[in-house]
Scaffold this motif. Structure first.
Motif, PDB file in Angstrom:
ATOM      1  N   GLU A 161     -72.178 -24.192  36.552  1.00  0.00           N
ATOM      2  CA  GLU A 161     -71.202 -23.153  36.897  1.00  0.00           C
ATOM      3  C   GLU A 161     -71.759 -22.138  37.891  1.00  0.00           C
ATOM      4  OE1 GLU A 161     -68.172 -23.468  35.792  1.00  0.00           O
ATOM      5  OE2 GLU A 161     -68.779 -25.231  34.629  1.00  0.00           O
ATOM      6  N   GLU A 162     -72.939 -22.386  38.453  1.00  0.00           N
ATOM      7  CA  GLU A 162     -73.505 -21.420  39.399  1.00  0.00           C
ATOM      8  C   GLU A 162     -72.543 -21.200  40.551  1.00  0.00           C
ATOM      9  OE1 GLU A 162     -77.428 -20.359  40.120  1.00  0.00           O
ATOM     10  OE2 GLU A 162     -78.190 -22.289  39.422  1.00  0.00           O
ATOM     11  N   GLN A 163     -72.480 -19.937  41.002  1.00  0.00           N
ATOM     12  CA  GLN A 163     -71.480 -19.538  41.986  1.00  0.00           C
ATOM     13  C   GLN A 163     -71.703 -20.271  43.299  1.00  0.00           C
ATOM     14  OE1 GLN A 163     -71.159 -15.320  42.347  1.00  0.00           O
ATOM     15  NE2 GLN A 163     -69.012 -15.457  42.808  1.00  0.00           N
ATOM     16  N   GLY A 164     -70.587 -20.812  43.812  1.00  0.00           N
ATOM     17  CA  GLY A 164     -70.647 -21.510  45.077  1.00  0.00           C
ATOM     18  C   GLY A 164     -71.209 -22.909  44.982  1.00  0.00           C
ATOM     19  N   GLY A 165     -71.519 -23.398  43.764  1.00  0.00           N
ATOM     20  CA  GLY A 165     -72.088 -24.731  43.620  1.00  0.00           C
ATOM     21  C   GLY A 165     -73.480 -24.855  44.202  1.00  0.00           C
ATOM     22  N   VAL A 166     -74.200 -23.742  44.338  1.00  0.00           N
ATOM     23  CA  VAL A 166     -75.546 -23.734  44.916  1.00  0.00           C
ATOM     24  C   VAL A 166     -76.570 -23.633  43.794  1.00  0.00           C
ATOM     25  CG1 VAL A 166     -77.138 -22.534  46.465  1.00  0.00           C
ATOM     26  CG2 VAL A 166     -74.707 -22.677  47.031  1.00  0.00           C
ATOM     27  N   VAL A 167     -77.575 -24.510  43.820  1.00  0.00           N
ATOM     28  CA  VAL A 167     -78.628 -24.483  42.808  1.00  0.00           C
ATOM     29  C   VAL A 167     -79.552 -23.304  43.101  1.00  0.00           C
ATOM     30  CG1 VAL A 167     -80.589 -25.707  41.828  1.00  0.00           C
ATOM     31  CG2 VAL A 167     -78.530 -26.972  42.487  1.00  0.00           C
ATOM     32  N   ARG A 168     -79.630 -22.383  42.155  1.00  0.00           N
ATOM     33  CA  ARG A 168     -80.538 -21.242  42.301  1.00  0.00           C
ATOM     34  C   ARG A 168     -81.465 -21.099  41.096  1.00  0.00           C
ATOM     35  NH1 ARG A 168     -75.432 -19.272  43.925  1.00  0.00           N
ATOM     36  NH2 ARG A 168     -75.309 -18.900  46.176  1.00  0.00           N
ATOM     37  N   HIS A 169     -81.085 -21.635  39.964  1.00  0.00           N
ATOM     38  CA  HIS A 169     -81.845 -21.457  38.738  1.00  0.00           C
ATOM     39  C   HIS A 169     -82.147 -22.814  38.097  1.00  0.00           C
ATOM     40  CE1 HIS A 169     -79.722 -17.609  39.236  1.00  0.00           C
ATOM     41  NE2 HIS A 169     -80.738 -17.061  38.610  1.00  0.00           N
ATOM     42  N   VAL A 170     -83.202 -22.852  37.331  1.00  0.00           N
ATOM     43  CA  VAL A 170     -83.513 -24.011  36.492  1.00  0.00           C
ATOM     44  C   VAL A 170     -83.849 -23.500  35.103  1.00  0.00           C
ATOM     45  CG1 VAL A 170     -84.365 -25.411  38.413  1.00  0.00           C
ATOM     46  CG2 VAL A 170     -85.968 -24.008  37.081  1.00  0.00           C
ATOM     47  N   LEU A 171     -83.707 -24.381  34.121  1.00  0.00           N
ATOM     48  CA  LEU A 171     -84.094 -24.063  32.749  1.00  0.00           C
ATOM     49  C   LEU A 171     -85.559 -24.428  32.550  1.00  0.00           C
ATOM     50  CD1 LEU A 171     -81.040 -25.360  30.690  1.00  0.00           C
ATOM     51  CD2 LEU A 171     -81.814 -23.002  30.857  1.00  0.00           C
ATOM     52  N   LEU A 172     -86.302 -23.516  31.968  1.00  0.00           N
ATOM     53  CA  LEU A 172     -87.696 -23.789  31.640  1.00  0.00           C
ATOM     54  C   LEU A 172     -87.835 -24.367  30.236  1.00  0.00           C
ATOM     55  CD1 LEU A 172     -89.446 -20.627  33.115  1.00  0.00           C
ATOM     56  CD2 LEU A 172     -89.240 -22.898  34.123  1.00  0.00           C
ATOM     57  N   GLY A 173     -86.834 -24.130  29.395  1.00  0.00           N
ATOM     58  CA  GLY A 173     -86.892 -24.663  28.038  1.00  0.00           C
ATOM     59  C   GLY A 173     -85.535 -24.584  27.381  1.00  0.00           C
ATOM     60  N   TRP A 215     -78.806 -17.225  32.053  1.00  0.00           N
ATOM     61  CA  TRP A 215     -78.745 -17.765  30.705  1.00  0.00           C
ATOM     62  C   TRP A 215     -80.164 -17.822  30.132  1.00  0.00           C
ATOM     63  CZ3 TRP A 215     -77.090 -20.411  35.077  1.00  0.00           C
ATOM     64  CH2 TRP A 215     -77.960 -21.389  35.553  1.00  0.00           C
ATOM     65  N   PRO A 216     -80.315 -17.983  28.813  1.00  0.00           N
ATOM     66  CA  PRO A 216     -81.651 -17.932  28.190  1.00  0.00           C
ATOM     67  C   PRO A 216     -82.604 -18.978  28.772  1.00  0.00           C
ATOM     68  CG  PRO A 216     -79.952 -17.756  26.516  1.00  0.00           C
ATOM     69  CD  PRO A 216     -79.249 -18.095  27.802  1.00  0.00           C
ATOM     70  N   HIS A 217     -83.863 -18.592  28.920  1.00  0.00           N
ATOM     71  CA  HIS A 217     -84.941 -19.458  29.398  1.00  0.00           C
ATOM     72  C   HIS A 217     -84.695 -19.978  30.812  1.00  0.00           C
ATOM     73  CE1 HIS A 217     -86.416 -19.382  25.285  1.00  0.00           C
ATOM     74  NE2 HIS A 217     -85.270 -19.866  24.847  1.00  0.00           N
ATOM     75  N   SER A 218     -83.853 -19.289  31.588  1.00  0.00           N
ATOM     76  CA  SER A 218     -83.592 -19.734  32.961  1.00  0.00           C
ATOM     77  C   SER A 218     -84.434 -18.935  33.943  1.00  0.00           C
ATOM     78  CB  SER A 218     -82.111 -19.612  33.313  1.00  0.00           C
ATOM     79  OG  SER A 218     -81.689 -18.263  33.277  1.00  0.00           O
TER      80      SER A 218
END
Length: 617
Positions: A161-173, A215-218
């Motif tokens: 659901e990231e705005q604009g469909g652009v990858v900016r975050h990843v989950l670490l756990g 979101w958590p752990h992001s």
């Protein structure tokens, strides 16, 4: 209005401007320098050429190829080898179902792959395999029990659901603190640090400086540079077949020493292409950028949205304060705000070097918004003030004269210039003594106001400039502020209008049993100084000079004329000569009389209003 504009921009920072702010952050990240990662990260791409090179092996049976890649990378000294793909179907189970059983590929592919994992880990190279959050899909056996570290490859349902469909975050756990499971980049980073990915405490220590996403752990990935597809990647990338069969240079071989080697698809048709700051990235590249963010200790921190809105509001208020006082030229104001906007972007760029995502869109838009609202407020205020000034000035002069005065830039400055004018003075006869004899002086004010209103209307009718009232006297002039070639005639016609108005005014007074009023007038034409006289706080647009003095003395001299009528007009020789030269139809009697303050007697003309054609102006 400037304050409202600044506040509105601050509120928009929390909503519609968020997408613009994210895009601005993406641009700054893509344009930032490409610092080398330490320790190094190498990419081994499974490209379309890789599939062509090993076309004799259906992808299900690529276990042997992956096993060779593991052994080759470990043999070159790689510290961690991570495989960015998930094998969900068992090649070994398929071969076991064949009748008769045959050894088509030199052994069971999955078993060969699992053995390679165990062997390279015994040699000190750690292996990370992927699994999926979607349904908890894990690698098939025997890979799942090969001793490799398992880490999820997905970015989680929220990330989609990231705005604009652009990858900016990843989950670490994911999961609870007691059962925290690592993401792909986090697992590789922990192994590079010599720690175990399955240790929740180690994972929490790793993520502490980096978390702070939506979101958590992001974690916000510190993308720098561009992608392999754009030929701007900060990471060295080689195709799989080069690793397996190529004659690697000594420099490239040394690059594997102690490196994290990520193996994954780099095929546009592999459905693993994503938009991120700086372009489109293969999934393995996004993992590489996330890993580099962790290994290089370059966390990105963003201010809370409320703090960003407060910053936008503060800059807007600062701009409003800078523009609050006297008005500067538009170019100067625009230059000041452009410098302020440039300072915002420079500050944001410097902040990025230290890991801070300082907002630029809200503050930048707040500056022109305040400037525009300030200009609009000034325009409305000046429009209202001009309307008020026209209304006030229009009570003294004709509306065209009022607009001309307001349009003249010089009208706002003290001083003036010499030009030819015609000046008129009028005065009521015996009004002062009559006022002294009145029991209630307050009753005289309505009479005086009514009389002056009638006289002022006569001046406006001839487009004259009503200079001032002096008690019951009126001063007016012509040929200023704009030229009027027939200015002497206008002044004379004005006195004739005044005579008619006075006669009508007296007729009403006689009906009320009140005595008639009488008036004297003096007219002179000549050079005079025209302009603003007074102080900065209070100015008066007027004329001064000998011409003015003569007109005033002529008006006073009407008191000495024999057999005075209801309205006596004396015209100075300067005005009479101009009337005669213009062929004006006025007639008068020449008189010579002394004027107070002048050494010699002056010749003037006593206007005969009945000598005009028709007896009227």
């Amino acid at each position: 209005m400037s304050l409202i504009s600044a506040a509105l921009t601050a509120l928009l920072t929390l909503g519609p401007l968020e997408a613009l702010e994210l895009s601005a952050q993406d641009l700054r990240l893509a344009a930032s320098p490409n610092p080398p990662s330490a320790p190094p990260i190498l990419l081994v791409g499974i490209t379309p050429q890789s599939y062509e090179r090993y076309a004799e092996f259906p992808e299900l049976f690529w276990g042997m190829i992956r096993a060779q890649a593991l052994r080759r990378a470990a043999g070159l000294g790689a510290r961690v080898v991570a495989l960015d793909f998930l094998q969900l179907r068992s090649a070994d189970a398929f071969l076991n179902r064949l009748q008769p059983k045959v050894d088509l590929f030199g052994g069971a592919p999955d078993q060969l792959f699992a053995e390679a994992v165990r062997d390279v880990q015994k040699s000190g190279t750690r292996v990370v395999l992927g699994w999926s959050l979607r349904g908890g899909l894990r690698p098939v056996e025997p890979l799942g029990s090969s001793g490799a570290d398992l880490a999820f490859l997905d970015r989680g349902p929220e990330a989609a659901e990231e705005q604009g469909g652009v990858v900016r975050h990843v989950l670490l756990g994911v999961g609870s603190n007691s059962a925290l499971q690592p993401g792909f980049a986090a697992a590789v980073a922990l192994r590079m640090h010599g720690e175990t990915p399955t240790d929740p405490g180690a994972l929490r220590r790793l993520e502490t400086p980096f978390v702070g996403g939506p979101w958590p752990h992001s974690m916000r990935v510190n993308f720098t540079g561009g992608s392999v597809r754009g030929n701007r990647s900060r990471f060295r990338a080689i195709p799989l077949e080069m690793l397996l069969e190529g004659d690697l240079s000594p420099e490239l071989q040394s690059a594997f020493q102690g490196a994290a080697v990520l193996i994954g698809p780099m095929d546009d048709a592999a459905n693993d292409l994503h938009r991120a700051p700086g372009g489109e990235y293969h999934g393995v590249e996004i993992h590489a950028h996330a890993l580099a963010t962790l290994l290089d200790n370059r966390p990105l921190r963003r201010l809370p949205l409320s703090a960003e809105a407060t910053l936008a509001l503060a800059l807007g208020l600062l701009a409003a304060w800078l523009l609050r006082s006297r008005r500067l030229p538009f170019a100067v104001e625009a230059a000041v705000l452009a410098l302020a906007a440039g300072a915002v972007w420079i500050t944001a760029s410097l902040g990025l070097q230290h890991g801070w995502l300082i907002p630029v869109v809200g503050p930048t838009l707040a500056l022109p918004a305040v400037m525009a609202s300030t200009s609009l407020f000034r325009f409305i205020h000046e429009f209202q003030a001009r309307g008020w000034a026209e209304q006030v000035l229009g009570r003294q002069v004709d509306s065209r004269v009022a607009r001309t005065l307001l349009d003249q830039e010089a009208a706002n400055e003290l001083g003036g210039r010499t030009r030819e004018v015609t000046v008129l003075f009028t005065d009521l006869r015996g009004f002062t003594s009559w006022a002294d004899q009145t029991d209630d002086p307050a009753t005289l004010l309505p009479i005086l106001n009514a009389y002056l209103e009638e006289m002022a209307e006569c001046v406006r009718a001839e487009e004259g400039t009503l200079d001032k009232y002096i008690g019951d006297a009126v001063m007016a002039f012509w040929n200023a502020p704009f030229p009027q070639q027939d200015h002497p005639a206008r002044a004379v016609r004005c006195t004739l209008r005044m005579r008619e108005r006075l006669e009508a005014f007296n007729a009403d007074r006689e009906l009320n049993g009140e005595p008639p009023l009488r008036m004297g007038a003096g007219i002179q034409s000549g050079q005079a100084l025209v302009g603003q006289v007074g102080s900065r706080r209070r100015m008066s647009y007027t004329v001064i000079g000998t011409t003015v003095n003569v007109a005033a003395r002529l008006e006073s001299a009407t008191k000495e004329l024999p057999d005075p009528g209801a309205c006596e007009v004396l015209i100075g020789d300067g005005a009479w000569e101009r009337l005669a030269a213009a062929g004006a139809p006025f007639r008068g009697e020449s008189v010579t009389l002394p004027l107070k303050g002048l050494a010699r007697a002056q010749t003037a003309w006593r206007l005969d209003p009945h000598a005009l054609p028709g007896g009227k102006p």
